[in-house]
Design an enzyme around this catalytic site. Structure first.
Site: not given
Ligand code: SAM
Length: 222
Positions: A38, A64-67
């Site tokens: 990431r 970039v979205s939350q995992p």
């Protein structure tokens, strides 16, 4: 900022504490999270925060979205090796890399050319050469490669774009955050022949989906 070599321990911790502990069970998805770096998908100044439990800015007012959110969407889309998957909102390319690591055939659409270019370069550098990246309005889908087994939309829409429903294959699944500015609910739509069944899953907050079949332009609060 100097990048450390691997961030393996941070990735393992992310998988255990943010994903497995919150109910993510898809083993090939968890493997993909362990595999994909990431920290290679965020701007230099955010590298040390790359495995934090939240979204990260990637420029152009995007994230970039939350995992966990990515994991919840991909798990709901039920991706298997060889599946043709359409992703709307390439952003950094991180989710596309995860899908590629799960051996899906990935088609991803981004409306901001600079983000699409950066993502395509990164994906290539990391060996995900099978991912097709396109600059376009993703609310129109990607007719040429339809039907798709899964469609995953990484931005929030006031409604479900009709072309995305039409491009779902038999038993296909569409996952999309639907709602207004800062309050949306993840919708999971399953196709059964000519019919669609929609389930509402969890609450979420995403950047807006901007295009012909969603917001016509940025909503005022964003
Ligand atoms: N999943 C991505 C990742 O792994 O980095 C993050 C997606 S980000 C939250 C949402 C993305 O959707 C932004 O890059 C934004 O530019 C894009 N977007 C918004 N409207 C779009 C549209 N109509 N077509 C394609 N991309 C769109």
């Amino acid at each position: 900022m100097k990048r450390r070599a691997s961030y393996g321990p941070e990735r393992r911790q992310m998988v255990e504490k943010q994903l497995r502990a919150r109910g993510i069970r898809d083993s090939s998805l968890l493997e993909a999270f362990l595999e994909v770096p990431r920290h290679r998908f965020v701007p230099d100044k955010w590298v040390e925060r790359a495995y934090d439990d939240g979204p990260i800015p990637i420029g152009h007012d995007q994230t970039v979205s939350q995992p966990y959110m990515i994991a919840a969407m991909v798990q709901a889309a039920r991706v298997s090796p060889g599946n043709r998957v359409l992703e709307i909102g390439t952003g950094s390319g991180y989710q596309a890399a995860l899908l590629s690591a799960m051996k899906a055939q990935v088609f991803t659409v981004e409306r901001i050319p600079e983000l699409a270019d950066q993502a395509a370069t990164r994906l290539d550098e990391l060996g995900h050469r099978d991912v097709e990246v396109r600059v376009a309005d993703g609310t129109l889908g990607w007719e040429e490669f339809a039907p798709f087994k899964s469609v995953i939309v990484g931005a929030a829409s006031p409604r479900i774009p009709e072309p995305l429903l039409q491009q779902l294959g038999e038993t296909g699944r569409l996952v999309i955050p639907v709602g207004r500015d800062y309050s949306q609910v993840l919708h999971v739509v399953t196709r059964r022949g000519d019919g669609y069944r929609t389930k509402r899953a969890e609450r979420c907050i995403f950047v807006p989906l901007i295009g012909k079949f969603a917001w016509k332009r940025k909503p005022a609060v964003h």
